[in-house]
Every structure is written in C-alpha cells, then in structure tokens.
Scaffold this motif. Structure first.
Motif, PDB file in Angstrom:
ATOM      1  N   ALA A  84      36.523  39.539  23.871  1.00  0.00           N
ATOM      2  CA  ALA A  84      37.367  38.476  24.440  1.00  0.00           C
ATOM      3  C   ALA A  84      36.676  37.839  25.641  1.00  0.00           C
ATOM      4  O   ALA A  84      36.679  36.612  25.811  1.00  0.00           O
ATOM      5  N   ARG A 104      33.912  35.472  24.588  1.00  0.00           N
ATOM      6  CA  ARG A 104      34.473  34.217  24.111  1.00  0.00           C
ATOM      7  C   ARG A 104      34.885  33.337  25.304  1.00  0.00           C
ATOM      8  O   ARG A 104      34.579  32.148  25.348  1.00  0.00           O
ATOM      9  N   ASN A 106      47.089  42.909  31.208  1.00  0.00           N
ATOM     10  CA  ASN A 106      46.407  43.646  30.136  1.00  0.00           C
ATOM     11  C   ASN A 106      45.106  44.252  30.664  1.00  0.00           C
ATOM     12  O   ASN A 106      44.829  44.203  31.881  1.00  0.00           O
ATOM     13  N   GLY A 107      44.319  44.815  29.763  1.00  0.00           N
ATOM     14  CA  GLY A 107      43.129  45.554  30.184  1.00  0.00           C
ATOM     15  C   GLY A 107      42.033  44.690  30.783  1.00  0.00           C
ATOM     16  O   GLY A 107      41.266  45.158  31.639  1.00  0.00           O
ATOM     17  N   LEU A 165      50.186  45.781  26.786  1.00  0.00           N
ATOM     18  CA  LEU A 165      48.910  45.792  26.073  1.00  0.00           C
ATOM     19  C   LEU A 165      49.040  45.390  24.621  1.00  0.00           C
ATOM     20  O   LEU A 165      50.015  45.724  23.949  1.00  0.00           O
ATOM     21  N   PHE A 166      48.017  44.694  24.155  1.00  0.00           N
ATOM     22  CA  PHE A 166      47.916  44.339  22.745  1.00  0.00           C
ATOM     23  C   PHE A 166      47.556  45.608  21.958  1.00  0.00           C
ATOM     24  O   PHE A 166      48.197  45.942  20.967  1.00  0.00           O
ATOM     25  N   ASN A 167      46.534  46.315  22.416  1.00  0.00           N
ATOM     26  CA  ASN A 167      46.157  47.601  21.805  1.00  0.00           C
ATOM     27  C   ASN A 167      46.696  48.719  22.688  1.00  0.00           C
ATOM     28  O   ASN A 167      45.986  49.284  23.506  1.00  0.00           O
ATOM     29  N   ARG A 183      45.651  54.324  28.307  1.00  0.00           N
ATOM     30  CA  ARG A 183      45.250  53.066  28.952  1.00  0.00           C
ATOM     31  C   ARG A 183      46.399  52.509  29.799  1.00  0.00           C
ATOM     32  O   ARG A 183      46.163  51.985  30.891  1.00  0.00           O
ATOM     33  N   LEU A 185      45.276  35.651  29.057  1.00  0.00           N
ATOM     34  CA  LEU A 185      44.437  36.126  27.950  1.00  0.00           C
ATOM     35  C   LEU A 185      45.265  36.816  26.867  1.00  0.00           C
ATOM     36  O   LEU A 185      44.995  37.941  26.463  1.00  0.00           O
ATOM     37  N   ASP A 238      44.200  30.776  29.755  1.00  0.00           N
ATOM     38  CA  ASP A 238      43.295  30.956  28.616  1.00  0.00           C
ATOM     39  C   ASP A 238      42.235  29.864  28.670  1.00  0.00           C
ATOM     40  O   ASP A 238      42.575  28.677  28.713  1.00  0.00           O
ATOM     41  N   LEU A 239      40.980  30.268  28.665  1.00  0.00           N
ATOM     42  CA  LEU A 239      39.888  29.291  28.749  1.00  0.00           C
ATOM     43  C   LEU A 239      39.740  28.447  27.487  1.00  0.00           C
ATOM     44  O   LEU A 239      39.044  27.438  27.504  1.00  0.00           O
ATOM     45  N   ASP A 247      41.521  27.839  32.606  1.00  0.00           N
ATOM     46  CA  ASP A 247      40.672  28.197  33.755  1.00  0.00           C
ATOM     47  C   ASP A 247      40.356  29.675  33.635  1.00  0.00           C
ATOM     48  O   ASP A 247      41.070  30.423  32.951  1.00  0.00           O
ATOM     49  N   ASN A 248      39.286  30.108  34.307  1.00  0.00           N
ATOM     50  CA  ASN A 248      38.976  31.539  34.319  1.00  0.00           C
ATOM     51  C   ASN A 248      40.030  32.260  35.160  1.00  0.00           C
ATOM     52  O   ASN A 248      40.388  31.799  36.256  1.00  0.00           O
ATOM     53  N   ILE A 249      40.497  33.392  34.658  1.00  0.00           N
ATOM     54  CA  ILE A 249      41.502  34.176  35.372  1.00  0.00           C
ATOM     55  C   ILE A 249      41.049  34.506  36.810  1.00  0.00           C
ATOM     56  O   ILE A 249      41.877  34.575  37.713  1.00  0.00           O
TER      57      ILE A 249
HETATM   58  O1  PTJ Z   1      44.094  45.052  26.947  1.00  0.00           O
HETATM   59  P1  PTJ Z   1      44.760  44.644  25.655  1.00  0.00           P
HETATM   60  O2  PTJ Z   1      44.875  45.765  24.684  1.00  0.00           O
HETATM   61  O3  PTJ Z   1      46.087  43.977  25.891  1.00  0.00           O
HETATM   62  O4  PTJ Z   1      43.819  43.544  24.922  1.00  0.00           O
HETATM   63  C1  PTJ Z   1      43.465  42.355  25.608  1.00  0.00           C
HETATM   64  C2  PTJ Z   1      42.627  41.379  24.720  1.00  0.00           C
HETATM   65  C3  PTJ Z   1      42.118  40.255  25.633  1.00  0.00           C
HETATM   66  C4  PTJ Z   1      41.455  42.138  24.130  1.00  0.00           C
HETATM   67  C5  PTJ Z   1      43.523  40.808  23.597  1.00  0.00           C
HETATM   68  O5  PTJ Z   1      44.629  40.175  24.176  1.00  0.00           O
HETATM   69  C6  PTJ Z   1      42.764  39.860  22.699  1.00  0.00           C
HETATM   70  O6  PTJ Z   1      42.163  40.240  21.700  1.00  0.00           O
HETATM   71  O7  PTJ Z   1      42.759  38.574  23.096  1.00  0.00           O
HETATM   72  P2  PTJ Z   1      41.981  37.414  22.302  1.00  0.00           P
HETATM   73  O8  PTJ Z   1      42.706  37.067  21.054  1.00  0.00           O
HETATM   74  O9  PTJ Z   1      40.523  37.717  22.270  1.00  0.00           O
HETATM   75  O10 PTJ Z   1      42.188  36.187  23.267  1.00  0.00           O
HETATM   76  C7  PTJ Z   1      41.674  36.167  24.542  1.00  0.00           C
HETATM   77  C8  PTJ Z   1      41.606  34.706  25.010  1.00  0.00           C
HETATM   78  O11 PTJ Z   1      41.351  34.719  26.401  1.00  0.00           O
HETATM   79  C9  PTJ Z   1      40.464  33.898  24.358  1.00  0.00           C
HETATM   80  O12 PTJ Z   1      40.940  32.607  24.013  1.00  0.00           O
HETATM   81  C10 PTJ Z   1      39.412  33.781  25.470  1.00  0.00           C
HETATM   82  O13 PTJ Z   1      38.739  32.560  25.418  1.00  0.00           O
HETATM   83  C11 PTJ Z   1      40.249  33.881  26.733  1.00  0.00           C
HETATM   84  N1  PTJ Z   1      39.547  34.516  27.858  1.00  0.00           N
HETATM   85  C12 PTJ Z   1      38.666  35.539  27.830  1.00  0.00           C
HETATM   86  N2  PTJ Z   1      38.238  35.852  29.067  1.00  0.00           N
HETATM   87  C13 PTJ Z   1      38.898  35.029  29.920  1.00  0.00           C
HETATM   88  C14 PTJ Z   1      39.744  34.164  29.149  1.00  0.00           C
HETATM   89  N3  PTJ Z   1      40.535  33.252  29.715  1.00  0.00           N
HETATM   90  C15 PTJ Z   1      40.512  33.170  31.055  1.00  0.00           C
HETATM   91  N4  PTJ Z   1      39.731  33.950  31.851  1.00  0.00           N
HETATM   92  C16 PTJ Z   1      38.910  34.880  31.336  1.00  0.00           C
HETATM   93  N5  PTJ Z   1      38.147  35.641  32.119  1.00  0.00           N
END
Ligand code: PTJ
Length: 247
Positions: free
Chosen positions: A36, A39, A77-78, A103-105, A110, A160, A180-181, A197-199
């Motif tokens: 994530a 991305r 989240n994590g 949390l998603f996972n 955790r 995110l 969400d970026l 924007d970045n978190i």
């Molecule tokens: O800790 P958990 O179990 O709740 O899991 C968290 C994640 C992030 C792994 C889970 O929610 C996930 O799989 O998310 P996605 O579907 O990968 O979506 C994350 C979104 O956040 C994507 O669109 C990324 O572009 C965006 N993103 C990633 N890092 C940042 C961000 N947005 C803002 N700031 C960031 N630093």
C-alpha cells in the motif's frame, strides 16, 4: 535507526519508508501495508510530494467537520499508526475526537501492538478492542468496530482505507473524511471529503486548521463545510497528477 541526511532530495519519502519498515518489524504494520505504501509513494511522486491547494481546502473542510461533529472518531490502521502516531493524538486532542484502531487484516496481536504504540505516543483512551459493533455488509473480521466508537460516530476520519469498507461506512450514513493519495480509488470516490495528500502531511495540516478554527462560530464552520466541492477537489487532484504537480 538508520541515518538519512536531511538535505537528501527525497528525505521525507525515505523517512516515511523507514517508518513503515519499522512498523512491520514491531508488528504494527501488515506486510500488505508495504505494498500500500509503495502505491501511495507513486502517486505522491506524481503530485510533486506536496500538499496541493485543493488538498489544503479539503483538510480545512475536514477540520470543520470534526469540530462540528457530535461524535468524531479517527480510525487508525497499521500504516497510519507507523507513520503518524503522535500527530494523530494531537489531532484527537484538537478536535475532541476518539481514536479507534480498526484493521482490514485484523489480528488480536496487531490490535494490541497498535493500542500500546498509540499510548506510548500520548493517547489516553484507545478504542477498538471491544469490537461489539458491526459494519453491515462486510465479512465478519472486517466488519468489527466498537459500538460506542465508530459504531456511534457521525464523522469518521478513515485514512488509507480499503474501498469496500469505505463504501460500507458511507452506506451507514456516516460523514467520511478519507485520506488517500489515489483520487481514483473507491475510498476517495465515496468520501464526503476526499483528501488527496500524504497522511504524513495531511494529519498535521488538519490539526493546524482545527486550531485556527477553534473559536469559529458554528455558522462559520458550516460555511466552510458547505463551500467545499468534493467533485472539484477530485478533479483538481487528478489534473495535478496528470500534469505533474500543478493544479
Ligand atoms: O493495517 P490494516 O490491516 O488495516 O491494512 C491497511 C492497508 C493499507 C494495508 C489496507 O487498508 C489496504 O490494503 O489498503 P489499500 O487497498 O492498499 O489502499 C491503500 C490506499 O492508500 C491506496 O490508494 C494508496 O495509494 C493510499 N496510500 C498509501 N500510502 C499512503 C496513501 N495515502 C496517503 N498517504 C500515504 N502515506
């Protein structure tokens, strides 16, 4: 700890990456969180690693929503816990919001590691462990929330977030502030206030706006909320990404 020279052109990006790695080592961030983050970095690079004006407007609108809310909750989240733990505690204090680990996972290990981590960064109460509420329309583990936390919230900051959960929370009628970026993600698309924007820049900037608006009247806060145009903010972010950082 690793040493990153502060004058490195991508100092912030490298520091962020290191915090995520550290989060995985500490059992806070999931391995999927690494993907994530990658991305997110790609979109941030295209945005010029800056808070574009439409994101700043979204952050101000988010601050106004949090201040107007009856029960605001910041979902953690994590990834978020690894990147901005102290900054989230400050935002919660500035807006009177609850912090809830969600949390998603979801694993109990955790959950507990993140609650402890937030406490080490100054949080008093952290919700999420009770898990006596459910988000309708999601599978069991992914649906768990605290009934007196996200379950009861009228305004939720979800950074995110996975698209299914963002949509399910929106369907519950909650005002969703999404960081969400990726402006094309379903989370950003279903948000009341999409913050592209970045978190690591977004959370401190929402706090700054909230402090500035501390003494604003409800009418003024409502005006900021009403004037924010989510469609225009999403379009501006997409333009900035396509055109290389300028709106
Ligand atoms: O800790 P958990 O179990 O709740 O899991 C968290 C994640 C992030 C792994 C889970 O929610 C996930 O799989 O998310 P996605 O579907 O990968 O979506 C994350 C979104 O956040 C994507 O669109 C990324 O572009 C965006 N993103 C990633 N890092 C940042 C961000 N947005 C803002 N700031 C960031 N630093």
């Amino acid at each position: 700890d690793i040493e990153i020279p502060e004058d490195h052109p991508r100092y912030e990006s490298l520091l962020t990456r290191h915090r995520i790695e550290d989060g995985v080592d500490k059992g806070i961030t999931s391995r999927q969180g690494l993907i994530a983050q990658g991305r997110g970095e790609a979109f941030d690079y295209l945005l010029g690693e800056q808070t574009i004006p439409s994101a700043d407007a979204a952050e101000r609108a988010a601050a106004a929503h949090l201040l107007l809310a009856d029960h605001p909750v910041l979902s953690v989240n994590g990834n978020v816990a690894a990147l901005v733990p102290g900054e989230l505690v400050e935002l919660a204090e500035a807006t009177g919001a609850d912090l809830e680990v969600n949390l998603f996972n979801r694993t109990e290990e955790r959950m507990e590691a993140i609650v402890d981590h937030l406490r080490e960064h100054g949080a008093e109460e952290v919700k999420g462990l009770t898990a006596d509420g459910r988000i309708p329309g999601l599978s069991h583990e992914r649906a768990k929330v605290d009934a007196d936390g996200i379950g009861d919230a009228d305004v939720v900051l979800v950074p995110l977030e996975d698209g299914d959960r963002a949509e399910a929370l929106a369907a519950m009628g909650k005002t969703e502030l999404v960081v969400d970026l990726n402006p094309m993600s379903r989370s950003a698309q279903s948000a009341t206030v999409p913050i592209v924007d970045n978190i690591i820049r977004a959370v401190p900037n929402i706090t700054r706006h909230a402090r500035e608006l501390q003494d604003a009247s409800r009418e003024e806060l409502q005006r900021i909320v009403d004037e924010f145009d989510r469609e225009e903010a999403l379009a501006a972010a997409e333009r900035a990404i396509r055109e290389g950082g300028d709106e």
